[in-house]
Design a protein around this motif. Sequence first.
Motif, PDB file in Angstrom:
ATOM      1  N   ARG A  44       0.831  -1.209   0.000  1.00 66.00           N
ATOM      2  CA  ARG A  44       0.000   0.000   0.000  1.00 66.00           C
ATOM      3  C   ARG A  44       0.865   1.258   0.000  1.00 66.00           C
ATOM      4  NH1 ARG A  44      -5.500  -0.301   1.255  1.00 66.00           N
ATOM      5  NH2 ARG A  44      -6.251  -2.382   1.866  1.00 66.00           N
ATOM      6  N   SER A  45       1.968   1.225   0.735  1.00 67.61           N
ATOM      7  CA  SER A  45       2.804   2.427   0.793  1.00 67.61           C
ATOM      8  C   SER A  45       3.522   2.656  -0.526  1.00 67.61           C
ATOM      9  CB  SER A  45       3.800   2.343   1.954  1.00 67.61           C
ATOM     10  OG  SER A  45       4.781   1.359   1.731  1.00 67.61           O
ATOM     11  N   ALA A  46       3.843   1.576  -1.253  1.00 71.11           N
ATOM     12  CA  ALA A  46       4.437   1.743  -2.583  1.00 71.11           C
ATOM     13  C   ALA A  46       3.442   2.427  -3.516  1.00 71.11           C
ATOM     14  CB  ALA A  46       4.863   0.397  -3.146  1.00 71.11           C
ATOM     15  N   ALA A  47       2.171   2.020  -3.451  1.00 70.62           N
ATOM     16  CA  ALA A  47       1.144   2.661  -4.263  1.00 70.62           C
ATOM     17  C   ALA A  47       1.001   4.132  -3.875  1.00 70.62           C
ATOM     18  CB  ALA A  47      -0.185   1.925  -4.086  1.00 70.62           C
ATOM     19  N   ARG A  48       1.039   4.411  -2.579  1.00 66.88           N
ATOM     20  CA  ARG A  48       0.911   5.796  -2.117  1.00 66.88           C
ATOM     21  C   ARG A  48       2.086   6.649  -2.584  1.00 66.88           C
ATOM     22  NH1 ARG A  48       3.383   8.056   1.883  1.00 66.88           N
ATOM     23  NH2 ARG A  48       3.922   6.093   2.912  1.00 66.88           N
ATOM     24  N   VAL A  49       3.293   6.094  -2.520  1.00 66.49           N
ATOM     25  CA  VAL A  49       4.489   6.826  -2.948  1.00 66.49           C
ATOM     26  C   VAL A  49       4.397   7.171  -4.433  1.00 66.49           C
ATOM     27  CG1 VAL A  49       6.964   6.510  -3.396  1.00 66.49           C
ATOM     28  CG2 VAL A  49       6.040   6.028  -1.131  1.00 66.49           C
ATOM     29  N   ASN A  50       3.915   6.207  -5.235  1.00 70.64           N
ATOM     30  CA  ASN A  50       3.749   6.470  -6.661  1.00 70.64           C
ATOM     31  C   ASN A  50       2.719   7.567  -6.893  1.00 70.64           C
ATOM     32  OD1 ASN A  50       4.017   5.544  -9.651  1.00 70.64           O
ATOM     33  ND2 ASN A  50       1.818   5.516  -9.255  1.00 70.64           N
ATOM     34  N   ARG A  51       1.620   7.519  -6.146  1.00 69.61           N
ATOM     35  CA  ARG A  51       0.568   8.530  -6.314  1.00 69.61           C
ATOM     36  C   ARG A  51       1.077   9.915  -5.933  1.00 69.61           C
ATOM     37  NH1 ARG A  51      -3.879   8.452  -9.529  1.00 69.61           N
ATOM     38  NH2 ARG A  51      -5.337  10.055  -8.874  1.00 69.61           N
ATOM     39  N   ALA A  52       1.887   9.978  -4.890  1.00 70.37           N
ATOM     40  CA  ALA A  52       2.447  11.263  -4.484  1.00 70.37           C
ATOM     41  C   ALA A  52       3.379  11.819  -5.559  1.00 70.37           C
ATOM     42  CB  ALA A  52       3.189  11.115  -3.160  1.00 70.37           C
ATOM     43  N   PHE A  53       4.110  10.925  -6.225  1.00 76.22           N
ATOM     44  CA  PHE A  53       4.983  11.344  -7.320  1.00 76.22           C
ATOM     45  C   PHE A  53       4.175  12.032  -8.420  1.00 76.22           C
ATOM     46  CE2 PHE A  53       6.569  10.519 -11.578  1.00 76.22           C
ATOM     47  CZ  PHE A  53       7.887  10.942 -11.521  1.00 76.22           C
ATOM     48  N   GLY A 243       7.806  16.245   1.522  1.00 79.64           N
ATOM     49  CA  GLY A 243       7.481  16.003   2.927  1.00 79.64           C
ATOM     50  C   GLY A 243       7.424  14.524   3.216  1.00 79.64           C
ATOM     51  N   ARG A 244       7.168  14.179   4.473  1.00 80.21           N
ATOM     52  CA  ARG A 244       7.168  12.776   4.882  1.00 80.21           C
ATOM     53  C   ARG A 244       6.107  11.963   4.151  1.00 80.21           C
ATOM     54  NH1 ARG A 244       9.807  10.603   8.768  1.00 80.21           N
ATOM     55  NH2 ARG A 244       8.143   9.076   9.116  1.00 80.21           N
ATOM     56  N   GLY A 245       5.024  12.586   3.748  1.00 78.70           N
ATOM     57  CA  GLY A 245       3.976  11.866   3.045  1.00 78.70           C
ATOM     58  C   GLY A 245       4.397  11.341   1.685  1.00 78.70           C
ATOM     59  N   ASP A 246       5.517  11.845   1.178  1.00 80.97           N
ATOM     60  CA  ASP A 246       6.003  11.395  -0.123  1.00 80.97           C
ATOM     61  C   ASP A 246       6.922  10.187  -0.024  1.00 80.97           C
ATOM     62  OD1 ASP A 246       4.669  13.522  -1.267  1.00 80.97           O
ATOM     63  OD2 ASP A 246       6.419  14.842  -1.231  1.00 80.97           O
ATOM     64  N   ILE A 247       7.222   9.755   1.192  1.00 83.42           N
ATOM     65  CA  ILE A 247       8.226   8.720   1.425  1.00 83.42           C
ATOM     66  C   ILE A 247       7.634   7.624   2.304  1.00 83.42           C
ATOM     67  CG2 ILE A 247      10.522   8.271   2.387  1.00 83.42           C
ATOM     68  CD1 ILE A 247      11.151  11.245   1.880  1.00 83.42           C
ATOM     69  N   SER A 248       7.966   6.372   1.999  1.00 83.68           N
ATOM     70  CA  SER A 248       7.529   5.240   2.799  1.00 83.68           C
ATOM     71  C   SER A 248       8.485   5.012   3.961  1.00 83.68           C
ATOM     72  CB  SER A 248       7.467   3.976   1.936  1.00 83.68           C
ATOM     73  OG  SER A 248       7.230   2.827   2.727  1.00 83.68           O
ATOM     74  N   ASP A 249       7.967   4.477   5.053  1.00 79.27           N
ATOM     75  CA  ASP A 249       8.825   4.102   6.180  1.00 79.27           C
ATOM     76  C   ASP A 249       9.627   2.840   5.877  1.00 79.27           C
ATOM     77  OD1 ASP A 249       7.950   6.237   7.724  1.00 79.27           O
ATOM     78  OD2 ASP A 249       6.299   5.089   8.612  1.00 79.27           O
ATOM     79  N   THR A 250       9.254   2.122   4.832  1.00 82.77           N
ATOM     80  CA  THR A 250       9.962   0.907   4.424  1.00 82.77           C
ATOM     81  C   THR A 250      10.854   1.237   3.240  1.00 82.77           C
ATOM     82  OG1 THR A 250       8.059  -0.412   5.122  1.00 82.77           O
ATOM     83  CG2 THR A 250       9.690  -1.492   3.716  1.00 82.77           C
ATOM     84  N   SER A 251      12.145   1.118   3.397  1.00 84.73           N
ATOM     85  CA  SER A 251      13.084   1.587   2.372  1.00 84.73           C
ATOM     86  C   SER A 251      12.861   0.909   1.029  1.00 84.73           C
ATOM     87  CB  SER A 251      14.523   1.372   2.842  1.00 84.73           C
ATOM     88  OG  SER A 251      14.779   0.001   3.093  1.00 84.73           O
ATOM     89  N   GLU A 252      12.532  -0.395   1.028  1.00 90.12           N
ATOM     90  CA  GLU A 252      12.340  -1.099  -0.235  1.00 90.12           C
ATOM     91  C   GLU A 252      11.179  -0.519  -1.043  1.00 90.12           C
ATOM     92  OE1 GLU A 252      14.263  -3.924   2.641  1.00 90.12           O
ATOM     93  OE2 GLU A 252      12.544  -2.550   2.681  1.00 90.12           O
ATOM     94  N   MET A 253      10.156  -0.007  -0.361  1.00 92.65           N
ATOM     95  CA  MET A 253       9.009   0.557  -1.064  1.00 92.65           C
ATOM     96  C   MET A 253       9.336   1.908  -1.687  1.00 92.65           C
ATOM     97  SD  MET A 253       6.797  -1.842  -0.859  1.00 92.65           S
ATOM     98  CE  MET A 253       8.264  -2.885  -1.014  1.00 92.65           C
ATOM     99  N   ASN A 254      10.421   2.534  -1.234  1.00 91.68           N
ATOM    100  CA  ASN A 254      10.864   3.788  -1.836  1.00 91.68           C
ATOM    101  C   ASN A 254      11.640   3.569  -3.123  1.00 91.68           C
ATOM    102  OD1 ASN A 254       9.816   5.552   0.163  1.00 91.68           O
ATOM    103  ND2 ASN A 254      11.528   5.031   1.512  1.00 91.68           N
TER     104      ASN A 254
END
Length: 265
Positions: A44-53, A243-254
């Motif tokens: 889910r966080s990978a999807a969120r990171v892509n959406r923020a991009f 901001g923090r919302g653009d980055i996942s807490d899990t490094s691999e998802m970034n």
Amino acid sequence: MPRSVDVSVPSMARTYDFLLGGAHNFAVDRELAVHVSRVMPDARSAARVNRAFLGRAVRFMTDRGVRQFLDIGSGIPTVANVHEVAQAEFPESRVVYVDKDPVAVAHSELLLADNDRATIVHADMRDPESILDHPETRDLLDLDQPVGLLMLMMLHWVPDADDPWELTARYRDALAPGSHLAITHVTADGQDERLSEVTGLIEESRSADRLTERPHHRVRALFGDFELVEPGLVGCAAWRPAGRGDISDTSEMNTVIYGGVARKP
């Protein structure tokens, strides 16, 4: 719901919608998303990171004078769509969305019914001419002026046999100087076996979509002779985060999704 939709087969557009917290998906899509999340708990966080991009890329383009956008594989409408981001900055911005999924198209038509500066075209990205020459595209976009072309989370569904590099070249060649191209693309670079397991789950699901992860140099080649802007092609969380919302807490998802924006000289 469009009659042509087979609700027994998952759609990656609808599965992605579910991962983003959307409501336009079916049980079969949710089931696949649950299986993916068991293998890759932070999907889910990978999807969120892509959406923020997406939002950052569109704002980057509007800051450089782009006022018209073509979003290939736009998916099911959710928060922070291209037209919402662009028109919040410049209300005159015009957006053409393109998707082959009839559910995505139907919901987009409802969303855009009262917006005369945005539309949806039902087409397959593998046929650029049908999109670029579509009456609605021609009515809304002036291809003699710079366009912001977005191909986010799309090209990894095009196998090598279908030559995504030649495909993107056909789009790039149609754009005027000053146009920008944004791409995000799944990669296995730096990932463990979980990504291969996810690829296997998609294949086993009877979905028509097949994931092709690609290394950095092959994703970079999709931009052709367009000039990548700083910081280049990077994990999309690292592309000008605000901001923090653009980055996942899990490094691999970034880093599981490459992202970049390039300009046509």
